[in-house]
Write an enzyme that holds these catalytic residues in place. Sequence first.
Site, mmCIF file in Angstrom:
data_model
loop_
_atom_site.group_PDB
_atom_site.id
_atom_site.type_symbol
_atom_site.label_atom_id
_atom_site.label_comp_id
_atom_site.label_asym_id
_atom_site.label_seq_id
_atom_site.Cartn_x
_atom_site.Cartn_y
_atom_site.Cartn_z
ATOM 1 N N TYR A 35 0.881 -1.320 -0.077
ATOM 2 C CA TYR A 35 0.059 -0.088 0.131
ATOM 3 C C TYR A 35 0.905 1.319 -0.034
ATOM 4 O O TYR A 35 0.855 2.289 -0.874
ATOM 5 C CB TYR A 35 -0.874 -0.067 1.178
ATOM 6 C CG TYR A 35 -1.473 1.157 1.768
ATOM 7 C CD1 TYR A 35 -2.749 1.831 0.940
ATOM 8 C CD2 TYR A 35 -1.110 2.058 2.548
ATOM 9 C CE1 TYR A 35 -3.216 3.060 1.390
ATOM 10 C CE2 TYR A 35 -1.468 3.276 2.896
ATOM 11 C CZ TYR A 35 -2.566 3.689 2.272
ATOM 12 O OH TYR A 35 -3.069 5.022 2.835
ATOM 13 N N LYS B 23 1.671 4.493 -2.641
ATOM 14 C CA LYS B 23 1.322 5.717 -2.152
ATOM 15 C C LYS B 23 2.560 6.671 -2.636
ATOM 16 O O LYS B 23 2.222 7.869 -2.961
ATOM 17 C CB LYS B 23 1.072 5.797 -0.707
ATOM 18 C CG LYS B 23 -0.445 5.208 -0.205
ATOM 19 C CD LYS B 23 -1.702 5.700 -0.913
ATOM 20 C CE LYS B 23 -2.086 6.915 -0.249
ATOM 21 N NZ LYS B 23 -3.437 7.473 -0.798
HETATM 22 N N1 NDP Z 1 -7.620 6.066 7.065
HETATM 23 C C1 NDP Z 1 -6.378 6.571 7.082
HETATM 24 O O1 NDP Z 1 -5.820 6.342 8.594
HETATM 25 C C2 NDP Z 1 -5.466 7.181 6.216
HETATM 26 C C3 NDP Z 1 -5.732 7.184 4.810
HETATM 27 N N2 NDP Z 1 -5.058 7.702 4.053
HETATM 28 C C4 NDP Z 1 -5.690 8.118 2.581
HETATM 29 O O2 NDP Z 1 -6.877 8.566 2.807
HETATM 30 C C5 NDP Z 1 -7.683 8.275 1.513
HETATM 31 C C6 NDP Z 1 -9.173 7.811 2.122
HETATM 32 O O3 NDP Z 1 -8.957 6.869 2.968
HETATM 33 P P1 NDP Z 1 -10.055 6.244 3.572
HETATM 34 O O4 NDP Z 1 -11.385 7.187 3.649
HETATM 35 O O5 NDP Z 1 -9.963 5.882 4.930
HETATM 36 O O6 NDP Z 1 -10.509 5.125 2.870
HETATM 37 P P2 NDP Z 1 -11.767 4.244 2.419
HETATM 38 O O7 NDP Z 1 -11.477 2.854 1.764
HETATM 39 O O8 NDP Z 1 -13.055 4.580 3.477
HETATM 40 O O9 NDP Z 1 -12.369 5.380 1.110
HETATM 41 C C7 NDP Z 1 -11.788 5.185 -0.407
HETATM 42 C C8 NDP Z 1 -12.842 4.945 -1.335
HETATM 43 O O10 NDP Z 1 -12.538 4.931 -2.667
HETATM 44 C C9 NDP Z 1 -13.109 3.948 -3.094
HETATM 45 N N3 NDP Z 1 -12.349 3.361 -4.448
HETATM 46 C C10 NDP Z 1 -11.501 2.414 -4.025
HETATM 47 N N4 NDP Z 1 -10.998 1.768 -5.366
HETATM 48 C C11 NDP Z 1 -11.643 2.580 -6.339
HETATM 49 C C12 NDP Z 1 -11.442 2.634 -7.541
HETATM 50 N N5 NDP Z 1 -10.896 1.917 -8.213
HETATM 51 N N6 NDP Z 1 -12.343 3.820 -8.157
HETATM 52 C C13 NDP Z 1 -13.063 4.445 -7.601
HETATM 53 N N7 NDP Z 1 -13.295 4.367 -6.326
HETATM 54 C C14 NDP Z 1 -12.322 3.759 -5.526
HETATM 55 C C15 NDP Z 1 -13.556 3.072 -2.036
HETATM 56 O O11 NDP Z 1 -14.458 1.971 -2.554
HETATM 57 P P3 NDP Z 1 -14.460 0.702 -1.743
HETATM 58 O O12 NDP Z 1 -14.818 0.722 -0.272
HETATM 59 O O13 NDP Z 1 -15.574 -0.126 -2.307
HETATM 60 O O14 NDP Z 1 -13.076 0.196 -1.814
HETATM 61 C C16 NDP Z 1 -13.982 3.790 -1.196
HETATM 62 O O15 NDP Z 1 -15.223 4.380 -1.246
HETATM 63 C C17 NDP Z 1 -6.846 7.110 0.539
HETATM 64 O O16 NDP Z 1 -6.241 7.796 -0.462
HETATM 65 C C18 NDP Z 1 -5.911 6.605 1.761
HETATM 66 O O17 NDP Z 1 -4.750 6.220 1.158
HETATM 67 C C19 NDP Z 1 -3.856 8.717 4.262
HETATM 68 C C20 NDP Z 1 -3.466 8.361 5.700
HETATM 69 C C21 NDP Z 1 -4.191 7.687 6.641
HETATM 70 C C1 LIG Z 2 -4.356 -4.794 16.405
HETATM 71 C C2 LIG Z 2 -3.937 -3.550 17.062
HETATM 72 C C3 LIG Z 2 -2.127 -3.783 17.323
HETATM 73 C C4 LIG Z 2 -3.901 -2.413 16.135
HETATM 74 C C5 LIG Z 2 -5.440 -2.096 16.045
HETATM 75 C C6 LIG Z 2 -5.552 -0.530 15.407
HETATM 76 C C7 LIG Z 2 -4.801 -0.391 13.856
HETATM 77 C C8 LIG Z 2 -5.857 -1.016 12.798
HETATM 78 C C9 LIG Z 2 -4.483 0.919 13.503
HETATM 79 C C10 LIG Z 2 -3.516 1.756 14.470
HETATM 80 C C11 LIG Z 2 -2.755 2.678 13.377
HETATM 81 C C12 LIG Z 2 -3.608 2.789 12.237
HETATM 82 C C13 LIG Z 2 -2.938 3.359 10.841
HETATM 83 C C14 LIG Z 2 -3.357 2.878 9.613
HETATM 84 C C15 LIG Z 2 -4.535 2.140 9.737
HETATM 85 C C16 LIG Z 2 -5.084 1.428 10.886
HETATM 86 C C17 LIG Z 2 -4.157 1.285 12.126
HETATM 87 C C18 LIG Z 2 -2.927 0.279 11.572
HETATM 88 C C19 LIG Z 2 -2.791 3.333 8.444
HETATM 89 C C20 LIG Z 2 -1.944 2.297 7.870
HETATM 90 C C21 LIG Z 2 -3.970 3.725 7.412
HETATM 91 C C22 LIG Z 2 -3.292 4.080 5.949
HETATM 92 C C23 LIG Z 2 -2.204 5.050 6.134
HETATM 93 O O1 LIG Z 2 -2.153 5.770 5.160
HETATM 94 C C24 LIG Z 2 -1.444 5.171 7.327
HETATM 95 C C25 LIG Z 2 -2.269 4.798 8.575
HETATM 96 C C26 LIG Z 2 -1.209 4.626 9.685
HETATM 97 C C27 LIG Z 2 -2.037 4.337 10.972
#
Ligand code: NDP
Ligand SMILES: CC(C)CCC[C@@H](C)[C@H]1CC[C@H]2C3=C(CC[C@]12C)[C@@]1(C)CCC(=O)C[C@@H]1CC3
Length: 345
Positions: free
Chosen positions: A144, A148
């Site tokens: 992943y 990115k």
């Molecule tokens: N959550 C976190 O802690 C972090 C997230 N990010 C970034 O933030 C962004 C949003 O993350 P988050 O909201 O958590 O993720 P989600 O999975 O909740 O949202 C992503 C959305 O994109 C859709 N999607 C996936 N593939 C495609 C595709 N090919 N075409 C169109 N839509 C698509 C997904 O659909 P479906 O669910 O069906 O796959 C989903 O609705 C991402 O870019 C992630 O990398 C960055 C740092 C931390």
């Molecule tokens: C099972 C336990 C040891 C931990 C449970 C919590 C984790 C699921 C989360 C703690 C830090 C989170 C995190 C992300 C996803 C969910 C956690 C691992 C990301 C990898 C999501 C996508 C990103 O871009 C970075 C995030 C860093 C922190």
Amino acid sequence: IPKRGIKSSKRCAVIGGSGFLGRHLVERLVDRGYTVNVFDIRQAYELPGVTFHQGDLCDRQALLLALKEVSVVFHCASPAPASDDRALFQRVNIDGTRTVIQACHEAGVQKLILTSSASVVFEGTDIKNGREDLPYAKKPIDYYTETKIVQEKLVLEACSKEKGFLTVAIRPHGIFGPRDPQLVPILIDTARRGKMKFIIGDGSNLVDFTYVENVVHGHILAAEHLKADSPLCGQAYHITNDEPVRFWDFMSQILEGLGYSAPRYHLPYTLVYGIALLLWLMALVLRPLIRIKPTFTPMRVALAGTHHYYSCARAKKDMGYQPLVPLREAIVRTVESYPHLRKGA
Ligand SMILES: NC(=O)C1=CN([C@@H]2O[C@H](COP(=O)(O)OP(=O)(O)OC[C@H]3O[C@@H](n4cnc5c(N)ncnc54)[C@H](OP(=O)(O)O)[C@@H]3O)[C@@H](O)[C@H]2O)C=CC1
Ligand SMILES: CC(C)CCC[C@@H](C)[C@H]1CC[C@H]2C3=C(CC[C@]12C)[C@@]1(C)CCC(=O)C[C@@H]1CC3
């Protein structure tokens, strides 16, 4: 011929607008008077002022329909990190982002705001108050993150004042809040299976967890400050809560808030990491026969046992960023939003 400059600056598209972050972003944009086109592989809700376009972002023709008359594009779609599917990450995050950039050019879009990740510089070892000029990870912690990094480079390199196409990348870290499908649900599922008893390492490692509304705020500020003469062009910005917290204190507050016990016993980091690596390799080898999904992946163990917090001084200086919701309030709001995950529910 693209008609840049005559479009309303309040017409935008959110790619990934049905997801966790995307939907919060869409709701805030609507509140601020934007007209929003959502482009996503699924439609998760309906909202006045929002037009849905369902499709895969790798499909340029489908994307073009959603980008018509749009001046600002937010790209926050990605496959979930937990899928750990190399081919899917490559197709969506790399090839798909190339398609997004191409479609933006064809549609005459003026600004592209990418949701990147602070993890693009994380290699599984401590980062304390990391700034944006840290080099990209040479050995990213998973597929992943690997994709990115390439995605962020593609978007930042596409920034061209001459062409009137401006780009910026937002790097949030550990997003949490209502409707998050990852952090709280995985944590509670692990606790329900009796696996949240141990603290990995001595428990003193500091980490950024960022409330979703602060991440949204950072995206909108970036879009509104991104101009040909602004320092934002082609730059990456950390967006965090600016309140690093002990990883295990944060997890304990969520667990106890929802009625579960906090982990108490300590296990050495290298031991847990070694076991996680072994399990991950086993799962990889057995993948053609059975699909095993270990809870404690090497990536999660690295995130749980090291320091990783980032400076957002650049975002404060260049776009006046300040988190809107402090961590304590954010945790309360998050815990209240998951009544169905409460112990006994
Ligand atoms: N959550 C976190 O802690 C972090 C997230 N990010 C970034 O933030 C962004 C949003 O993350 P988050 O909201 O958590 O993720 P989600 O999975 O909740 O949202 C992503 C959305 O994109 C859709 N999607 C996936 N593939 C495609 C595709 N090919 N075409 C169109 N839509 C698509 C997904 O659909 P479906 O669910 O069906 O796959 C989903 O609705 C991402 O870019 C992630 O990398 C960055 C740092 C931390
Ligand atoms: C099972 C336990 C040891 C931990 C449970 C919590 C984790 C699921 C989360 C703690 C830090 C989170 C995190 C992300 C996803 C969910 C956690 C691992 C990301 C990898 C999501 C996508 C990103 O871009 C970075 C995030 C860093 C922190």
